[in-house]
Design an enzyme around this catalytic site. Structure first.
Site, PDB file in Angstrom:
ATOM      1  N   SER A  50       0.822  -1.204   0.000  1.00  0.00           N
ATOM      2  CA  SER A  50       0.000   0.000   0.000  1.00  0.00           C
ATOM      3  C   SER A  50       0.862   1.262   0.000  1.00  0.00           C
ATOM      4  O   SER A  50       1.768   1.404   0.828  1.00  0.00           O
ATOM      5  CB  SER A  50      -0.913   0.026   1.221  1.00  0.00           C
ATOM      6  OG  SER A  50      -1.573   1.278   1.318  1.00  0.00           O
ATOM      7  N   SER A  52      -0.025   3.962   1.062  1.00  0.00           N
ATOM      8  CA  SER A  52      -0.400   4.727   2.253  1.00  0.00           C
ATOM      9  C   SER A  52       0.398   4.325   3.481  1.00  0.00           C
ATOM     10  O   SER A  52       0.347   5.003   4.513  1.00  0.00           O
ATOM     11  CB  SER A  52      -1.894   4.550   2.544  1.00  0.00           C
ATOM     12  OG  SER A  52      -2.685   5.038   1.486  1.00  0.00           O
ATOM     13  N   GLU A  83     -16.442  -0.441  -3.228  1.00  0.00           N
ATOM     14  CA  GLU A  83     -16.292  -1.476  -4.242  1.00  0.00           C
ATOM     15  C   GLU A  83     -15.261  -2.535  -3.854  1.00  0.00           C
ATOM     16  O   GLU A  83     -15.272  -3.643  -4.381  1.00  0.00           O
ATOM     17  CB  GLU A  83     -15.924  -0.860  -5.599  1.00  0.00           C
ATOM     18  CG  GLU A  83     -14.578  -0.160  -5.661  1.00  0.00           C
ATOM     19  CD  GLU A  83     -14.635   1.308  -5.309  1.00  0.00           C
ATOM     20  OE1 GLU A  83     -13.761   2.064  -5.777  1.00  0.00           O
ATOM     21  OE2 GLU A  83     -15.554   1.711  -4.552  1.00  0.00           O
ATOM     22  N   HIS A 107     -20.035   4.016   6.301  1.00  0.00           N
ATOM     23  CA  HIS A 107     -21.067   4.103   5.268  1.00  0.00           C
ATOM     24  C   HIS A 107     -21.776   2.756   5.270  1.00  0.00           C
ATOM     25  O   HIS A 107     -21.135   1.706   5.371  1.00  0.00           O
ATOM     26  CB  HIS A 107     -20.420   4.386   3.916  1.00  0.00           C
ATOM     27  CG  HIS A 107     -21.382   4.567   2.780  1.00  0.00           C
ATOM     28  ND1 HIS A 107     -22.657   5.087   2.934  1.00  0.00           N
ATOM     29  CD2 HIS A 107     -21.262   4.305   1.450  1.00  0.00           C
ATOM     30  CE1 HIS A 107     -23.259   5.147   1.756  1.00  0.00           C
ATOM     31  NE2 HIS A 107     -22.444   4.665   0.852  1.00  0.00           N
ATOM     32  N   ASP A 190     -27.500   9.213   1.543  1.00  0.00           N
ATOM     33  CA  ASP A 190     -26.143   9.581   1.143  1.00  0.00           C
ATOM     34  C   ASP A 190     -25.959   9.412  -0.361  1.00  0.00           C
ATOM     35  O   ASP A 190     -25.456  10.322  -1.043  1.00  0.00           O
ATOM     36  CB  ASP A 190     -25.139   8.709   1.898  1.00  0.00           C
ATOM     37  CG  ASP A 190     -23.700   9.104   1.613  1.00  0.00           C
ATOM     38  OD1 ASP A 190     -23.250  10.129   2.150  1.00  0.00           O
ATOM     39  OD2 ASP A 190     -23.019   8.389   0.855  1.00  0.00           O
ATOM     40  N   GLU A 194     -25.411  12.503  -3.137  1.00  0.00           N
ATOM     41  CA  GLU A 194     -24.246  12.535  -4.017  1.00  0.00           C
ATOM     42  C   GLU A 194     -24.647  12.608  -5.478  1.00  0.00           C
ATOM     43  O   GLU A 194     -24.071  13.369  -6.266  1.00  0.00           O
ATOM     44  CB  GLU A 194     -23.398  11.290  -3.786  1.00  0.00           C
ATOM     45  CG  GLU A 194     -22.707  11.229  -2.436  1.00  0.00           C
ATOM     46  CD  GLU A 194     -22.129   9.866  -2.131  1.00  0.00           C
ATOM     47  OE1 GLU A 194     -21.389   9.759  -1.135  1.00  0.00           O
ATOM     48  OE2 GLU A 194     -22.413   8.904  -2.871  1.00  0.00           O
ATOM     49  N   GLU A 226     -18.489  32.758 -13.908  1.00  0.00           N
ATOM     50  CA  GLU A 226     -19.896  32.873 -13.512  1.00  0.00           C
ATOM     51  C   GLU A 226     -20.529  31.538 -13.122  1.00  0.00           C
ATOM     52  O   GLU A 226     -21.462  31.518 -12.315  1.00  0.00           O
ATOM     53  CB  GLU A 226     -20.704  33.509 -14.647  1.00  0.00           C
ATOM     54  CG  GLU A 226     -20.305  34.936 -14.974  1.00  0.00           C
ATOM     55  CD  GLU A 226     -20.425  35.863 -13.765  1.00  0.00           C
ATOM     56  OE1 GLU A 226     -21.319  35.635 -12.915  1.00  0.00           O
ATOM     57  OE2 GLU A 226     -19.622  36.805 -13.665  1.00  0.00           O
TER      58      GLU A 226
END
Length: 339
Positions: A50, A52, A83, A107, A190, A194, A226
Site C-alpha cells: 500500500s 499509504s 467497491e 457508510h 447519502d 451525491e 460565472e
C-alpha cells in the site's frame, strides 16, 4: 431524532479495546489519527504494498497487514472503498469475526445491500462523520468536531450503541453532535445526495451553464467565473446560514432571479427524474450496477472520468487558477503527500 454529545459517551467502553482501522484514505487517515490523539489503542490495517503505509507510519501509527490487524483488534473499522470492501472483508477480516467482536463502517453500503454478511454473534455498527476526512481531522485538531451519524445493525452483546458513541466521541463527533439513524436511511440518503445534488447534480449544472454561455459566443473565461468560480461564495453562504442567509447576502437583482428563474431550470420534471434515481438506490439497482462495473475493471467509469477531465471547463479552469496564488497556499485541506 436523538442527538448525543461528549457528555453522553462512556469512553471506558472503548479505552480498554483495540481498534483496527482498515484503510488509510481520507477517512482512514482522519479517524486513525484522531483515535490515536484521543488515547485509543489503534492500529492501521493495510496491504503490504500500500502506498499509504509510509504516510501512516510517518504519522506515528502502527501498521499491520489487514488480517493481522483484524485478528488483534476488538473493533474493526472498515474504511476501504465500497467497491473493495466485500473482497477485503472476505479475504482478510471474516476469519477474525468471532463472537464478541465488533465490525464498524462509516457508510452503510456493504451491509445495507448485503455485500457483507457478518455472523449474527458479531456486533455491527456505523459511525459516519458528515464531512470529508480532511475536515474531520482539521476540526479535531483545532478542538472542534464534525457531526457524526450513529447506527446499529446487529447488537448481540447489547452494547453496540455505547461503543459506537464512544468511538464517535474519540474522533471528535461528540463535540458537534452524534445523530442516531439506521443503515438504510444513511445509505440511501447519502447516495441520493451525491448523485442528485452534491456531486452529480452540481457538476452537471455547472457544465451545462458553461456550455450554454460558450455556445452563445461568450468567452470561456467569463463562463468559468460565472458558473464555477463564484460557486464557492454561494456555497459558503449556504453552508454558514442556509438559503435565507445566502439570499440576504446577494443583490436584490440576484435574489429575484434566483426565486423566479431557478424553478424554471429545476422543476417538477427534475424532481421526477430525482425520484427515479432514488428508486434505483432503494431497490439496490445502482449498488449492483456499481459493483458489476468494478468487477469489469471500471471501463465506463474510466471513460467518463477521461471525458470529464477533457471538458473545456477544466482546461480553462487550470489556466485561470494559475492567476490565483492563494489557492495553493499552506492552508489547503488536501495534501496528497500526507493524506
Amino acid at each position: 431524532m436523538k442527538v448525543y454529545y461528549d457528555r453522553d459517551a462512556n469512553m471506558g467502553a472503548l479505552s480498554e479495546r483495540r481498534v483496527a482501522v482498515v484503510g488509510y484514505g481520507s477517512q482512514g487517515f482522519a479517524q486513525a489519527n484522531n483515535l490515536k490523539d484521543s488515547g485509543i489503542d489503534v492500529v492501521v490495517g493495510l496491504r503490504g504494498d500500500s502506498p499509504s503505509r509510509a504516510k501512516a507510519e510517518l504519522a506515528g501509527l502502527r501498521v499491520l497487514p489487514v488480517a493481522q490487524a483484524a485478528a488483534e483488534a476488538d473493533l474493526v473499522m472498515m474504511l476501504v472503498p465500497d467497491e473493495h470492501a466485500p473482497d477485503v472483508y472476505a479475504r482478510h477480516v471474516a476469519e477474525s469475526m468471532t463472537p464478541g467482536k465488533y465490525l464498524s463502517f462509516s457508510h452503510g453500503f456493504s451491509i445495507h445491500y448485503d455485500f457483507i454478511r457478518p455472523p449474527e454473534d458479531v456486533s455491527v455498527l456505523m459511525v459516519a462523520p458528515k464531512g470529508p476526512g480532511h475536515l474531520v481531522r482539521s476540526e479535531y485538531a483545532r478542538g472542534a468536531g464534525v457531526p457524526c451519524l450513529l447506527a446499529v445493525h446487529q447488537d448481540p452483546a447489547g452494547d453496540a450503541r455505547e461503543l459506537g458513541l464512544a468511538y464517535a466521541a474519540a474522533i471528535g463527533g461528540g463535540r458537534a453532535g452524534v445523530i442516531e439513524t439506521t443503515f438504510r436511511e444513511e445509505t440511501e440518503t447519502d447516495l441520493f445526495g451525491e448523485q442528485a445534488v452534491l456531486c452529480g447534480g452540481l457538476t452537471a449544472l455547472i457544465k451545462a451553464g458553461f456550455e450554454t454561455l460558450t455556445e452563445a459566443g461568450y468567452a470561456p473565461e467569463m463562463a468559468y467565473f460565472e458558473c464555477l468560480h463564484e460557486m464557492k461564495l454561494i456555497v459558503d453562504l449556504l453552508y454558514e446560514g442556509g438559503i435565507s442567509e445566502m439570499r440576504y447576502s446577494i443583490s436584490n437583482t440576484a435574489q429575484y432571479g434566483d426565486m423566479t428563474r431557478g424553478p424554471v431550470v429545476v422543476n417538477e420534471e427534475t424532481k421526477r427524474r430525482m425520484r427515479a434515481l432514488l428508486a434505483e438506490i432503494q431497490s439496490g439497482a445502482f449498488a449492483r450496477e456499481w459493483m458489476r462495473e468494478n468487477r469489469a475493471g471500471k471501463p465506463r467509469f474510466r471513460d467518463l472520468e477521461r471525458q470529464s477531465e477533457d471538458h473545456p471547463i477544466e482546461q480553462v479552469g487550470r489556466n485561470l487558477r494559475e492567476m490565483m496564488p492563494w489557492l495553493g497556499g499552506g492552508g489547503r485541506l488536501v495534501d496528497r503527500a500526507k493524506n
